[in-house]
Design an enzyme around this catalytic site. Sequence first.
Site, PDB file in Angstrom:
ATOM      1  N   TRP A   5     -47.359  -4.630  32.775  1.00  0.00           N
ATOM      2  CA  TRP A   5     -48.158  -5.816  33.120  1.00  0.00           C
ATOM      3  C   TRP A   5     -48.230  -6.849  31.996  1.00  0.00           C
ATOM      4  O   TRP A   5     -48.787  -7.918  32.186  1.00  0.00           O
ATOM      5  CB  TRP A   5     -49.581  -5.391  33.504  1.00  0.00           C
ATOM      6  CG  TRP A   5     -49.668  -4.852  34.889  1.00  0.00           C
ATOM      7  CD1 TRP A   5     -48.646  -4.722  35.797  1.00  0.00           C
ATOM      8  CD2 TRP A   5     -50.847  -4.371  35.544  1.00  0.00           C
ATOM      9  NE1 TRP A   5     -49.122  -4.188  36.974  1.00  0.00           N
ATOM     10  CE2 TRP A   5     -50.475  -3.968  36.834  1.00  0.00           C
ATOM     11  CE3 TRP A   5     -52.185  -4.232  35.162  1.00  0.00           C
ATOM     12  CZ2 TRP A   5     -51.386  -3.445  37.762  1.00  0.00           C
ATOM     13  CZ3 TRP A   5     -53.094  -3.715  36.070  1.00  0.00           C
ATOM     14  CH2 TRP A   5     -52.700  -3.323  37.358  1.00  0.00           C
ATOM     15  N   HIS A  90     -40.775  -2.544  23.032  1.00  0.00           N
ATOM     16  CA  HIS A  90     -40.441  -3.596  23.989  1.00  0.00           C
ATOM     17  C   HIS A  90     -39.925  -4.826  23.234  1.00  0.00           C
ATOM     18  O   HIS A  90     -40.386  -5.123  22.140  1.00  0.00           O
ATOM     19  CB  HIS A  90     -41.681  -3.956  24.821  1.00  0.00           C
ATOM     20  CG  HIS A  90     -41.339  -4.861  25.960  1.00  0.00           C
ATOM     21  ND1 HIS A  90     -41.199  -6.217  25.794  1.00  0.00           N
ATOM     22  CD2 HIS A  90     -41.067  -4.601  27.260  1.00  0.00           C
ATOM     23  CE1 HIS A  90     -40.861  -6.749  26.966  1.00  0.00           C
ATOM     24  NE2 HIS A  90     -40.778  -5.790  27.865  1.00  0.00           N
ATOM     25  N   SER A 208     -36.150  -8.957  35.264  1.00  0.00           N
ATOM     26  CA  SER A 208     -36.148  -9.676  36.546  1.00  0.00           C
ATOM     27  C   SER A 208     -35.837  -8.784  37.745  1.00  0.00           C
ATOM     28  O   SER A 208     -35.148  -9.192  38.674  1.00  0.00           O
ATOM     29  CB  SER A 208     -35.172 -10.865  36.494  1.00  0.00           C
ATOM     30  OG  SER A 208     -35.604 -11.818  35.536  1.00  0.00           O
ATOM     31  N   GLY A 229     -41.575  -6.155  35.113  1.00  0.00           N
ATOM     32  CA  GLY A 229     -42.628  -6.996  34.552  1.00  0.00           C
ATOM     33  C   GLY A 229     -43.333  -7.761  35.663  1.00  0.00           C
ATOM     34  O   GLY A 229     -44.144  -7.213  36.411  1.00  0.00           O
ATOM     35  N   GLY A 230     -42.996  -9.028  35.787  1.00  0.00           N
ATOM     36  CA  GLY A 230     -43.671  -9.944  36.718  1.00  0.00           C
ATOM     37  C   GLY A 230     -43.897  -9.377  38.112  1.00  0.00           C
ATOM     38  O   GLY A 230     -44.999  -9.502  38.667  1.00  0.00           O
TER      39      GLY A 230
HETATM   40  P1  13P Z   1     -39.655  -9.174  34.130  1.00  0.00           P
HETATM   41  O1  13P Z   1     -39.508  -8.166  35.244  1.00  0.00           O
HETATM   42  O2  13P Z   1     -40.804 -10.094  34.308  1.00  0.00           O
HETATM   43  O3  13P Z   1     -38.338  -9.893  33.879  1.00  0.00           O
HETATM   44  O4  13P Z   1     -39.973  -8.346  32.797  1.00  0.00           O
HETATM   45  C1  13P Z   1     -39.199  -7.254  32.467  1.00  0.00           C
HETATM   46  C2  13P Z   1     -39.850  -6.515  31.355  1.00  0.00           C
HETATM   47  O5  13P Z   1     -39.903  -6.977  30.226  1.00  0.00           O
HETATM   48  C3  13P Z   1     -40.486  -5.223  31.665  1.00  0.00           C
HETATM   49  O6  13P Z   1     -40.851  -4.546  30.514  1.00  0.00           O
END
Ligand code: 13P
Length: 244
Positions: A5, A90, A208, A229-230
């Site tokens: 998150w 990360h 992504s 992530g998003g």
């Molecule tokens: P996104 O899915 O927003 O590109 O982020 C990936 C991420 O960094 C997960 O740790």
Amino acid sequence: MAGNWKMYKTAPETRAFFEKFAPLVERSEHCEVVICPTYPSLEVAAEATEGTRVEIGAQNMYWAKEGAFTGEVSGPMLTAVGVKWVLVGHSERRQYFGETNETVLQRTLAALEYGLKPIVCVGERLEERESGNTEAVLVAQFREGIARLGSEQFAKIVIAYEPVWAIGTGRTATPEIAADAHRALRAQVLADYGKEAAAAVRILYGGSVKPDNVKTLMAQPEIDGVLVGGASLDPIGFASIVNF
Ligand code: 13P
């Protein structure tokens, strides 16, 4: 299938997420489901997911048990509130907060010592890919940040390959590009830990990942899961990724 998150969602927002999300993954027995909220929401998240299939991870931790380290959080503090996993290294921590392969190793060792399951992140930056150095970067991150673990320690970690240029950009690595990187990492595992470890280690792809591209990514035998992530912020969207 893990969600990171980052710096999103307050504790009340976290509670609201799990009310919707937990029932949607109740029968997702094909995988483990992990969500990594911010520190102030960890306890709420652990309580909200008690007795469900979802486990909670932190996004970082410090290696000391306790001490005069203002602003840091230790492994025992995480396990005491029900945290089971922790992200280590990360790319945003490497990029903005001075994380190095050496500190990645220290955090991973500490996580294992305190009974947390580390998800260790590696990945190349755009200029490294464009200059043809992707594999060299991954190998260095692996050798310096991971390969000093003993075999028993290594068996407990999960690796996440997250190309920095694909994070938050909407520019997903093609399944083939991701699979190539995963193959390179697995070859390192084979070299350092042997055949069984190379077959057993789980390598997640991150960058992504969305409900509409998870299937083609997961169709690559090299890709064992995703770190999202998003798209993990929306309960329905992330449940559809988990249940791809
Ligand atoms: P996104 O899915 O927003 O590109 O982020 C990936 C991420 O960094 C997960 O740790």
